[in-house]
Write an enzyme that holds these catalytic residues in place. Structure first.
Site, short mmCIF file in Angstrom:
data_model
loop_
_atom_site.label_atom_id
_atom_site.label_comp_id
_atom_site.label_asym_id
_atom_site.label_seq_id
_atom_site.Cartn_x
_atom_site.Cartn_y
_atom_site.Cartn_z
N CYS A 145 -41.81 4.86 -7.14
CA CYS A 145 -40.69 4.84 -6.22
C CYS A 145 -40.03 3.48 -6.12
CB CYS A 145 -41.14 5.30 -4.84
SG CYS A 145 -41.83 6.94 -4.90
N GLN A 167 -51.01 9.16 0.30
CA GLN A 167 -51.98 8.72 -0.71
C GLN A 167 -53.43 8.91 -0.26
OE1 GLN A 167 -51.35 8.04 -3.72
NE2 GLN A 167 -49.21 7.43 -3.82
N THR A 216 -41.26 12.06 1.97
CA THR A 216 -40.07 11.30 2.36
C THR A 216 -39.36 12.00 3.52
OG1 THR A 216 -39.80 10.35 0.17
CG2 THR A 216 -37.85 10.43 1.56
N THR A 261 -35.08 29.43 6.26
CA THR A 261 -36.09 30.30 5.67
C THR A 261 -37.20 29.47 5.06
OG1 THR A 261 -34.35 31.85 5.15
CG2 THR A 261 -36.45 32.18 4.05
N SER A 290 -47.72 15.09 1.20
CA SER A 290 -46.96 15.78 0.18
C SER A 290 -47.91 16.50 -0.78
CB SER A 290 -46.14 14.74 -0.58
OG SER A 290 -45.36 15.39 -1.53
N ALA A 291 -47.50 17.70 -1.23
CA ALA A 291 -48.41 18.52 -2.06
C ALA A 291 -48.55 18.01 -3.48
CB ALA A 291 -47.91 19.97 -2.08
N HIS A 292 -47.51 17.37 -3.99
CA HIS A 292 -47.55 17.07 -5.42
C HIS A 292 -48.50 15.93 -5.79
CE1 HIS A 292 -45.02 13.36 -5.90
NE2 HIS A 292 -44.65 13.71 -4.68
#
Lengths: 396, 375
Positions: free
Chosen positions: B321, B179, B70, B235, B197-199
């Site tokens: 979502c 996706q 996002t 950071t 996205s990693a998840h």
């Protein structure tokens, strides 16, 4: 038909008795860069042939692009069928998919027992192609497609236009040199150009902790890794220069700071070079670029050593140097913003035309020989292996 | 438990968890710090980024870490809009995007940008003629997802890129690849910008990246300090970045083999459910096997999800979502409001087992037939 890699040699035509030495060194260098795969190398005075599995060819081409001493890299085809009719058909199969309007067939017959001579083979094959492919003509002077056929004892090789190699001499054939590596843009380029002429390099770097950081050292190691790709690994000598630099700062008039500092670096480099059997010093000095690189400065600085000092980029413009740095991939590393020991303690007005008499005079105020001896005794050596696994690989 | 909602999110794999824990404990320095601990962290950051760059054949400075897809979508679309608004204010998106893309478009509309929605055919493929027609001189951006999150329809990005660049060479092409990455082979050189996205690939939540080709310019959304990247100052979250890098490496291992296996599972479910006339399989020839969308025409999807919940089988209505609304993607493909209201998404992964699928089919049939009798 099996694929095979064929190499044309670089600048070896000026060599006579020692041509074998050059080719053998090239063979060894190639063997090192493709040691991860199974391979066999054969050579004669004109070509080198590398037999590898078909799936390893791309990998090998990628590695061979970084090897000096190769003029052209060609992927060719090998057939064990020496029958002229089959040779004709094989050539037709190979060129059918290619786009060209003009061509030339060039035959080499190292198998002198072959019943048809080279000219005749070329003629027969040319005729066969003209008959079977539409809209093509022969052009012996400027062909779009050069079809080369080589008839050997048990096999026939076919090959076409190849890709350009790096040229130059096989690394190591001209002995060893010591590169004064600062971390700037010029010295890695100077190193690259020297390796190109067949000189195997070791590198020397002066650090000044705490004034210079580990990041700066890390940067030099990265530069060495890039140069190492062409050099088959590289040995890096790291000299702790802090004490010498601080002594100079305390005792020498500031306008002579850089001059004396460079003289010390030259002295240390010459000793390291001697101890490691390096025949020359190499650095990235470019005429007129900064105060220490005027002709008078160079003369006063160079005076402390007898060993030849090669300055490959001496006559290059900064932009020319940057272009090479970008091409070999050192530019982005060189421009990282870490101080090195040449950029700390820069006087506001360094002397542009130093006098040799003054420089020696000032130097006599400090007992530099002792300091140099100490710095060399304690110097650190890192063997930089380009194939070294990433040390955090287990985390990634 | 049978988890069949891998397209919503995935559990963190043990290997990745190990990285997070080790890096958190051992790499305490800020990569921006000058001391040895900082250098150690900076080296790991560099190695992690290089690994990602090497896998996708891009440069390390083309990777901008974000908190997820996002944020990457926001950074890409708003970043392009703000950087290029003098050239034009026209943006094109497809009707098969993730809801976050539409939310961004709504915002841009409110400040004077013009949004057009490109049509797709009934297989879910972008209508190339419509795309050609929509691209104008002032079109600054086209955003089309690589794989639709609800139906798994995959778009031919290379072809879309060629069409876009032929019509207007200056138009930038963004693709939400969330996706797609780790499921199918992707080529970043087909696009100028890409989000991920990693998840979704057994990595942690809270990390992803935006690919930004060095050839284009976008403006940052947030401002701050730090030498890692000017578009994402601050950071860098090193444990998450190392985890992302590892998750990408693991996900891209034997992609094709895994896809073939998942395809078998997918077909197995379809064969079992096809026999019911009131279940429609929302699959086109462009759907990837990891996402299987069905419409149960005579049952409310929420009801069915709750029933399956009791058996510890976890499915989605449309996507996590946009739960609750009608499925906009099914609407865009089939133009059938009932079908779009009744969708259920079954998402599979290479860790799904044949036993799990068999069990799911068995329970599904049992429960479905029970409801039918009540009706």
């Amino acid at each position: 038909m099996e694929k095979i890699i064929i190499l044309k040699y670089g600048e070896l035509s000026t060599k006579k008795d020692n041509i074998n030495y050059f080719i053998k060194t090239l063979k060894q260098n190639i063997g090192k860069v493709i040691e991860d795969v199974d391979f066999q190398i054969y050579y004669d005075f004109g070509r080198m042939y590398i037999y590898v599995k078909e799936e390893d060819i791309d990998y090998c081409l990628d590695r061979l692009k970084n090897v000096f001493g190769i003029l052209e890299i060609i992927v060719g085809y090998k057939s064990n069928d020496l029958d002229i009719e089959n040779i004709k058909n094989n050539v037709l199969d190979l060129v059918k998919a290619k786009e060209f309007n003009t061509f030339k067939v060039k035959t080499k017959r190292s198998n002198k027992n072959y019943p048809i001579n080279s000219m005749e083979v070329s003629r027969l094959i040319g005729g066969y192609l003209l008959k079977n492919i539409k809209n093509i003509t022969v052009d012996v002077h400027n062909p779009q497609l050069l079809i080369e056929i080589e008839i050997r004892n048990n096999e026939v090789l076919f090959y076409f236009n190849g890709i350009k190699g790096l040229g130059g001499y096989p690394v190591g054939t001209l002995g060893k040199g010591l590169l004064m590596l600062s971390g700037g843009i010029d010295s890695p380029v100077a190193g690259f150009l020297t390796i190109k002429r067949g000189v195997k390099l070791e590198a020397i770097y002066f650090e000044s902790p705490p004034h210079t950081s580990d990041f700066a050292k890390e940067k030099v190691i990265k530069l060495c890794k890039i140069l190492g790709q062409y050099n088959a690994n590289i040995k890096l000598h790291i000299i702790n220069f802090t004490e010498i630099q601080e002594t100079i700062l305390k005792n020498i008039p500031h306008e002579y700071l850089i001059t004396i500092m460079r003289r010390m670096m030259y002295r240390i480099s010459a000793i390291i070079a001697h101890n490691n059997k390096c025949n020359i010093l190499v650095n990235g000095e470019s005429i007129g670029q900064v105060a220490s690189q005027t002709l008078t400065s160079m003369r006063v600085i160079n005076e402390v050593v007898k060993i030849p000092v090669i300055r490959p980029v001496a006559c290059f413009d900064k932009l020319e140097i940057i272009n090479i740095a970008k091409k070999i991939g050192t530019y982005d590393i060189s421009t990282l913003p870490y101080e090195d020991c040449c950029t700390i303690f820069v006087p506001d007005h360094p002397v542009i035309n130093p006098s040799l008499k003054m420089a020696t005079e000032y130097e006599n105020h400090i007992s530099y020989e002792e300091l140099i001896h100490k710095a060399i005794k304690n110097h650190e050596v890192i063997n930089i292996n380009i194939k070294e696994e990433n040390k955090y690989q287990d985390l990634l | 438990m049978i988890y069949l909602d891998y397209s919503a999110t995935t559990p963190v794999s043990y290997e990745v968890l190990d990285t997070i824990s080790k890096v958190t404990k051992e790499f305490i320095g800020n990569p921006n710090s000058l001391h040895a601990l900082g250098l150690k962290s900076a080296q790991l950051l560099e190695s992690a980024t290089k690994q990602i760059a090497d896998i996708f054949g891009i440069s390390t400075n083309e990777i901008i870490y974000t908190s997820g897809a996002t944020e990457a979508n926001n950074m890409a679309i708003i970043g392009v809009a703000m950087a290029h608004h003098r050239k034009g204010k026209h943006i094109i998106v497809s009707k098969l995007e993730h809801p976050s893309i539409y939310a961004i478009c709504e915002y841009l509309k409110s400040i004077g940008f013009e949004i057009d929605y490109v049509k797709n055919d009934n297989e879910g493929l972008i209508d190339f003629d419509d795309l050609k027609r929509l691209i104008r001189d002032d079109t600054i951006l086209v955003s089309i997802c690589a794989v639709n999150s609800e139906t798994g329809v995959r778009q031919p990005l290379k072809m879309i890129r060629q069409i876009i660049k032929k019509e207007n060479i200056a138009t930038i092409f963004h693709s939400d690849m969330t996706q797609a990455i780790g499921k199918i082979a992707v080529n970043f050189h087909d696009v100028d910008l890409a989000s991920m996205s990693a998840h979704k690939i057994f990595g942690p939540k809270g990390i992803g990246f935006l690919y930004k080709s060095n050839m284009i310019k976008i403006v940052p959304l947030i401002y701050g300090s730090g030498k890692v990247n000017e578009l994402k100052p601050g950071t860098p979250p090193l444990p998450l970045i190392a985890a992302l890098s590892k998750a990408i490496r693991l996900a891209n291992d034997s992609l094709e083999k895994r896809e073939r296996f998942i395809n078998l599972l997918n077909n197995k479910i379809i064969t079992a459910l096809e026999q019911y006339p009131n279940i429609k399989i929302n699959k086109t020839k462009y759907s990837i096997p990891q996402i299987l969308n069905i419409s149960i025409m005579n049952v409310m999807p929420e009801t069915f999800i709750h029933i399956m919940d009791k058996h510890e089988i976890y499915l989605s209505t449309n996507t996590a979502c946009s739960s609750g609304d009608i499925s906009s993607s099914i609407m865009a493909i089939y133009n059938d409001i009932k079908r779009a209201k009744h969708t259920i998404r079954i998402s599979l992964s290479y860790v799904t087992t044949t036993e799990e699928v068999n069990k799911f089919i068995e329970i599904f049939k049992e429960e479905y037939e029970k409801i039918m009798q009540v009706k």
